[in-house]
Design an enzyme around this catalytic site. Sequence first.
Site, PDB file in Angstrom:
ATOM      1  N   CYS A 173       7.598   8.036  11.411  1.00 37.30           N
ATOM      2  CA  CYS A 173       7.303   7.046  10.362  1.00 37.30           C
ATOM      3  C   CYS A 173       7.350   7.702   8.981  1.00 37.30           C
ATOM      4  O   CYS A 173       6.715   8.730   8.767  1.00 37.30           O
ATOM      5  CB  CYS A 173       5.924   6.442  10.604  1.00 37.30           C
ATOM      6  SG  CYS A 173       5.271   5.621   9.155  1.00 37.30           S
ATOM      7  N   CYS A 224       6.372  -0.383   1.825  1.00 33.21           N
ATOM      8  CA  CYS A 224       6.102  -1.771   1.422  1.00 33.21           C
ATOM      9  C   CYS A 224       6.985  -2.133   0.223  1.00 33.21           C
ATOM     10  O   CYS A 224       7.610  -3.199   0.193  1.00 33.21           O
ATOM     11  CB  CYS A 224       4.642  -1.947   1.025  1.00 33.21           C
ATOM     12  SG  CYS A 224       3.449  -1.544   2.301  1.00 33.21           S
ATOM     13  N   ASP A 282       8.277  19.394 -36.042  1.00 32.68           N
ATOM     14  CA  ASP A 282       8.316  19.029 -37.452  1.00 32.68           C
ATOM     15  C   ASP A 282       7.112  19.723 -38.106  1.00 32.68           C
ATOM     16  O   ASP A 282       6.145  20.051 -37.417  1.00 32.68           O
ATOM     17  CB  ASP A 282       8.204  17.504 -37.564  1.00 32.68           C
ATOM     18  CG  ASP A 282       8.247  17.037 -39.006  1.00 32.68           C
ATOM     19  OD1 ASP A 282       8.945  17.670 -39.798  1.00 32.68           O
ATOM     20  OD2 ASP A 282       7.569  16.046 -39.326  1.00 32.68           O
ATOM     21  N   ASP A 327       0.783  -1.238   0.000  1.00 32.47           N
ATOM     22  CA  ASP A 327       0.000   0.000   0.000  1.00 32.47           C
ATOM     23  C   ASP A 327       0.817   1.290   0.000  1.00 32.47           C
ATOM     24  O   ASP A 327       0.259   2.358  -0.196  1.00 32.47           O
ATOM     25  CB  ASP A 327      -0.933   0.024   1.223  1.00 32.47           C
ATOM     26  CG  ASP A 327      -1.821  -1.204   1.273  1.00 32.47           C
ATOM     27  OD1 ASP A 327      -2.210  -1.684   0.197  1.00 32.47           O
ATOM     28  OD2 ASP A 327      -2.097  -1.704   2.369  1.00 32.47           O
ATOM     29  N   ASP A 377       0.669  10.552  11.860  1.00 27.29           N
ATOM     30  CA  ASP A 377       1.291   9.761  10.802  1.00 27.29           C
ATOM     31  C   ASP A 377       0.243   9.220   9.827  1.00 27.29           C
ATOM     32  O   ASP A 377       0.353   9.376   8.614  1.00 27.29           O
ATOM     33  CB  ASP A 377       2.064   8.587  11.406  1.00 27.29           C
ATOM     34  CG  ASP A 377       2.505   7.618  10.336  1.00 27.29           C
ATOM     35  OD1 ASP A 377       3.246   8.048   9.442  1.00 27.29           O
ATOM     36  OD2 ASP A 377       2.069   6.454  10.362  1.00 27.29           O
ATOM     37  N   CYS A 408       6.163   6.832   6.036  1.00 30.42           N
ATOM     38  CA  CYS A 408       5.183   6.416   5.015  1.00 30.42           C
ATOM     39  C   CYS A 408       4.691   7.583   4.160  1.00 30.42           C
ATOM     40  O   CYS A 408       4.716   7.535   2.936  1.00 30.42           O
ATOM     41  CB  CYS A 408       3.994   5.725   5.673  1.00 30.42           C
ATOM     42  SG  CYS A 408       4.262   3.957   5.909  1.00 30.42           S
ATOM     43  N   ASP A 433       7.128  12.836 -36.194  1.00 29.96           N
ATOM     44  CA  ASP A 433       6.315  11.655 -36.465  1.00 29.96           C
ATOM     45  C   ASP A 433       6.949  10.365 -35.975  1.00 29.96           C
ATOM     46  O   ASP A 433       6.376   9.295 -36.133  1.00 29.96           O
ATOM     47  CB  ASP A 433       5.978  11.549 -37.958  1.00 29.96           C
ATOM     48  CG  ASP A 433       7.231  11.402 -38.823  1.00 29.96           C
ATOM     49  OD1 ASP A 433       8.317  11.162 -38.263  1.00 29.96           O
ATOM     50  OD2 ASP A 433       7.122  11.531 -40.048  1.00 29.96           O
TER      51      ASP A 433
END
Length: 728
Positions: free
Chosen positions: A381, A20, A425, A16, A708, A383, A622
């Site tokens: 933390c 992790c 171009d 998540d 957190d 995260c 292109d």
Amino acid sequence: MENISTRTRYRVSGMDCGSCATKIETAVRRIAGVEEVSVSVTNGSLTVTHGGTVTDNVIVRQVSRLGYKVTPSEGGAAHAEDIGQCTHDHSHGRAHDHSHGGSHTSSDERWWRSGRALLTIASGVALLVAYTLGKLVPAIEHWAFLAALLVGLIPVARRAVTAAFAGTPFSIETLMTIAAVGAVLIGATEEAAAVVLLFLVGEMLEGVAAGRARASIQGLADLVPKTALVERNGEAVEIAAGLLAVGDVILVRPGDRIPADGEIVEGSSEVDEAPVTGESTPKRKAEKDPVFAGTISTDGMLRIRVTATAEDNTIARIVRLVEEAQESKAPTERFIDRFSRYYTPGVLVVGLLVAVLPPLLFGAGWSEWIYKGLAILLIGCPCALVISTPAAIAAGLSAGARRGLLMKGGAVLENFGKITAVAFDKTGTLTEGRPVVTDLVAYDRTEREMLSMAAALEQGSSHPLALAIVARAKADKVPVPPAFGAKAVSGKGVEGNVGGVQVFLASSQAAGERVVLAPEQVSRIEALNGQGKTVSVLLADDKVAGLIAMRDEPRADAKAGLAALKAQGIRTVMLTGDNRKTAEAIAGGLGIEPRAELLPQDKQRIVAELQKQGLTVAKVGDGINDAPALAAADIGIAMGGGTDVALETADAAILHGRVEDVSRMVRLSRTVMANIKQNIAVALGLKAVFLVTTVVGVTGLWPAILADTGATVLVTANAMRLLRWGRG
């Protein structure tokens, strides 16, 4: 013996946040024989390049130990090839992909049935029971809360130990376990149990947010219908869309989604391409026009010849491209990753110093300062900080893809915002790529008569100018009679007999050899040539019937697209191999600086010159003729070269030929980078506030874990706002 390299792809659920991904990457890298590891939280994917001695079971077991579910293989043995031939990109000569769990299907369960949700519910029920027992039998309150704590903490501690042995000693689970055990030791068992529950709730919310991001681009794959009506022996038979083969002819009824990329062989209809390209207005499509899988035929019955299988249609390629792009990290993301490796151990050191120094140096209370040190572990933390960048990058890539703006990775998305010059171009990029009739000047015949005669001579020719004349006659509903004895006059034009009249369609020079052009006619031809137009003179029975002028006209949005770039402070240059007159005529109408009569190497040289002036240069072409310049530019953008080329070359691709999309890409990049800065400010700002309030004694463990979790959810939700970019 030759070394064999295999690239294997897995689906991982329960992953998540960035922490992790770091744990999984570190653990898999420690397996002997693993050469390269790429983890994407947003895709829920793990891609491993490894030697032939590494089996699927070894990788699955290593990841499973960390508490994640790895979707088992649906196929047979992985493909492998000589590592000496493996290259980083493009399909030729790379290690073969072996996808586990299918290409686009998410292996995530319903969030409330996931292991984390069930653990959170169990921990919440245990805490409620402990609270009730504590009120009824106060003597066992401590033990009841300790038991409730263990329900949530044991799985977390097990993950911490596994991660430590797999090479990640400083994980969020480690910080959480130390904080909870320390709280029990100083008698804050009830608070420790509540903090573990809040931590689990936060993880669950992160999972829900990550699932939303994951579903965003995978939802694109669901636009393709599961079945198709295919012609078999003169009958329409319904089969699975995945079984369609190139060359099959399918029937699409009004209101149906088109089940495959293809070319219309019969019928016409307004086709709604919004689901694939973001184009708000349906386009009229008829015979020989290409159509994309997932688009909708709104008002007509179509017979379509399939040109790509389900695995290789436009939507499948977009999804695959975006998934690969999300796995490649942007410079900011790589910096945050490096920073977090030192940041987390630093938090442990700060927490230890806060817990130990005041009691040792100033005689402060041990219990009070250990409590503050534990709170700092939770505040620290990483995260929210780690996910701040990849969540925004992934959402930005997905939002762009849904609008037909494809970028190959976070680095490309990030660098778009730094562009200071764009070299375009001309043919097929700023212009439509095909000439159209712009002027009909009648002399001895009416406009309709001269157009009818010219179209009669040009019928059946594949020359671009001939096609332009026939298309104009068709558009004006001019009758096109047969031409007798029609033949090409080498290097001059074409002649034949139309309705008893001898007709000659030629260049002005060739026409001047047969008849004397009046001064007014010569000056008119010169004026049209000065506008960059090609002029053909039509002679009927050796009299000048009229002039037909043609030019490859600018795209409808070219002028607005260039103006949008200038408004963003970006310099624009047009590079073309065309003659100077034509180039200056087109450039003058568009308001762009022209450079004409260039060879491919000249375009590359001009890009290098712009870079030497300190400009960050994007080159739009292109994807075929402009390969050297596209490669030399800071960002190469493929447009107008067909879907295959657009998806396989350059750093970015514009799915439908809108010049305005270049400025949209710049705007998207700047929006994403602003979002990342907001995320980092939220992540670090909340931590700084709660660090100060914890040290001065205003807040404790509960607010620390709320800060957190709150920061992670806020950062993810802010990044998810980007999924709505460009709508409306």
